[in-house]
Design a protein around this motif. Structure first.
Motif, short mmCIF file in Angstrom:
data_model
loop_
_atom_site.label_atom_id
_atom_site.label_comp_id
_atom_site.label_asym_id
_atom_site.label_seq_id
_atom_site.Cartn_x
_atom_site.Cartn_y
_atom_site.Cartn_z
N MET A 186 -36.74 -36.33 14.98
CA MET A 186 -36.83 -37.44 15.92
C MET A 186 -37.27 -36.93 17.29
O MET A 186 -36.60 -36.09 17.88
CB MET A 186 -35.48 -38.13 16.05
CG MET A 186 -34.94 -38.70 14.75
SD MET A 186 -35.84 -40.16 14.21
CE MET A 186 -35.41 -41.31 15.52
N HIS A 188 -27.07 -33.57 27.23
CA HIS A 188 -26.45 -34.28 26.12
C HIS A 188 -24.95 -34.40 26.36
O HIS A 188 -24.40 -33.81 27.30
CB HIS A 188 -26.70 -33.54 24.80
CG HIS A 188 -26.06 -32.19 24.73
ND1 HIS A 188 -26.58 -31.07 25.36
CD2 HIS A 188 -24.93 -31.77 24.10
CE1 HIS A 188 -25.81 -30.03 25.12
NE2 HIS A 188 -24.79 -30.43 24.37
N TYR A 200 -30.80 -29.09 17.88
CA TYR A 200 -31.47 -29.43 19.13
C TYR A 200 -31.39 -28.24 20.10
O TYR A 200 -30.58 -27.32 19.90
CB TYR A 200 -30.84 -30.68 19.77
CG TYR A 200 -29.35 -30.58 19.99
CD1 TYR A 200 -28.81 -30.09 21.18
CD2 TYR A 200 -28.46 -31.01 19.00
CE1 TYR A 200 -27.43 -30.01 21.37
CE2 TYR A 200 -27.08 -30.93 19.19
CZ TYR A 200 -26.58 -30.44 20.37
OH TYR A 200 -25.23 -30.35 20.56
N ARG A 209 -40.31 -36.11 24.59
CA ARG A 209 -40.56 -36.06 23.14
C ARG A 209 -39.98 -34.80 22.53
O ARG A 209 -40.49 -34.25 21.55
CB ARG A 209 -42.05 -36.18 22.82
CG ARG A 209 -42.77 -37.31 23.51
CD ARG A 209 -42.21 -38.66 23.13
NE ARG A 209 -42.63 -39.06 21.78
CZ ARG A 209 -42.16 -40.13 21.15
NH1 ARG A 209 -41.23 -40.88 21.73
NH2 ARG A 209 -42.59 -40.44 19.94
N VAL A 268 -37.37 -37.28 21.19
CA VAL A 268 -36.39 -37.92 22.08
C VAL A 268 -36.92 -37.94 23.51
O VAL A 268 -37.40 -36.93 24.02
CB VAL A 268 -35.05 -37.18 22.01
CG1 VAL A 268 -34.10 -37.66 23.11
CG2 VAL A 268 -34.40 -37.39 20.64
N GLU A 325 -34.81 -34.01 31.44
CA GLU A 325 -34.17 -34.20 30.14
C GLU A 325 -33.81 -32.86 29.52
O GLU A 325 -32.85 -32.77 28.75
CB GLU A 325 -35.09 -34.97 29.21
CG GLU A 325 -35.39 -36.37 29.72
CD GLU A 325 -36.40 -37.12 28.88
OE1 GLU A 325 -36.58 -38.33 29.11
OE2 GLU A 325 -37.02 -36.50 27.98
N THR A 351 -31.25 -41.50 26.42
CA THR A 351 -32.56 -41.52 25.78
C THR A 351 -32.49 -41.59 24.26
O THR A 351 -33.47 -41.96 23.61
CB THR A 351 -33.37 -40.27 26.17
OG1 THR A 351 -32.64 -39.09 25.78
CG2 THR A 351 -33.61 -40.23 27.68
N ALA A 352 -31.36 -41.23 23.68
CA ALA A 352 -31.16 -41.31 22.22
C ALA A 352 -29.68 -41.18 21.93
O ALA A 352 -28.94 -40.55 22.68
CB ALA A 352 -31.93 -40.22 21.49
N SER A 396 -31.05 -29.16 26.50
CA SER A 396 -31.20 -30.61 26.60
C SER A 396 -29.93 -31.23 27.17
O SER A 396 -28.82 -30.87 26.76
CB SER A 396 -31.48 -31.22 25.22
OG SER A 396 -32.73 -30.79 24.72
#
Length: 246
Positions: free
Chosen positions: A25, A216, A210, A31, A27, A159, A197-198, A214
């Protein structure tokens, strides 16, 4: 088309599921890819029982890190997950097994109630500024346990936070922390200063891969049942992989 995880033959009790369903995916605006694997372990209950035999200890001591308890995961289980995920990691992130320099694996259980959180635990975070560190996360809790979300820091637009942008991120984070309400809970879609964002639900036997740089956070609703019992609580396997430059 579903993509199978690959790896060496393994005992059933700790093996990978050859029928696991895999997708990647993109994100956020960046991206950035997140690998999502459904039904990752052939026998996830065996992993839960392994965790139940271990001694868990507080992971943070109030410094704003992981809000719960942890125990070292068996090396065999960590190696199986890493070997199974490595073909995907090489293809999606361009990081190869030959350059793997470090591996840290643990079972983790969130136990801190929202009212007891450190301010740092109330906003999204990064684990490291190194883009060559990856996180593997496997959910082993049954029930409604929230999930994991990714974010953008509104004031900087970041991000992912690499070494070149860390100072900007850090300065903005100080301002973000000053706005955190003292009775605020875990981060979520409404966290001031951040845009979600996700969001990936903590689905039983789901695995995520991941970059640790990032932004999170674990998403823990206020009514989540927080138990330190591996058979009842928000149990996860957490693995961090470090890769050498090159």
């Amino acid at each position: 088309m579903a993509e199978a995880m690959t790896g060496p033959p393994t005992p059933r009790q700790v093996g990978l599921n050859p029928a696991a369903r895999v997708r990647t995916m993109p994100v956020g605006r960046s991206r950035e890819p997140v690998i999502v694997v459904e039904d990752a372990l052939l026998d996830p209950d065996a992993a839960i029982e392994q965790a139940a035999q271990l001694g868990f200890e507080a992971a943070d001591e109030g410094r704003g890190g992981f809000p719960g308890v942890r125990a070292q995961a068996p090396p065999a289980l960590a190696e199986i997950l890493v070997e199974g995920a490595m073909p995907l990691i090489e293809r999606v992130f361009g990081l190869r097994r030959a350059s793997l320099t470090g591996l840290d694996a643990s079972f983790s259980i969130v136990t801190a109630p929202p009212t007891a959180l450190h301010p740092m635990q109330r906003i999204p975070h990064i684990d490291t500024r190194d883009p060559r560190r990856l996180a593997i996360l496997c959910y082993l809790g049954r029930g409604a346990f929230g999930g994991t979300a990714f974010f953008r820091q509104d004031s900087t637009g970041l991000e992912q936070v690499g070494p070149d942008r860390f100072d900007s991120y850090y300065a903005a984070r100080r301002a973000d922390l000053a706005r955190v309400p003292p009775d605020g809970g875990y981060p979520g879609a409404g966290t001031e200063g951040y845009t979600e964002t996700a969001h990936f639900e903590a689905r039983f036997n789901r695995l995520l891969v991941y970059r640790s740089c990032s932004l999170h956070s674990g998403i823990i609703p206020s009514d989540t049942r927080l138990s330190a019992d591996p058979r009842l609580g928000r149990l996860t396997i957490n693995i961090f992989l470090d890769f050498a430059p090159g």
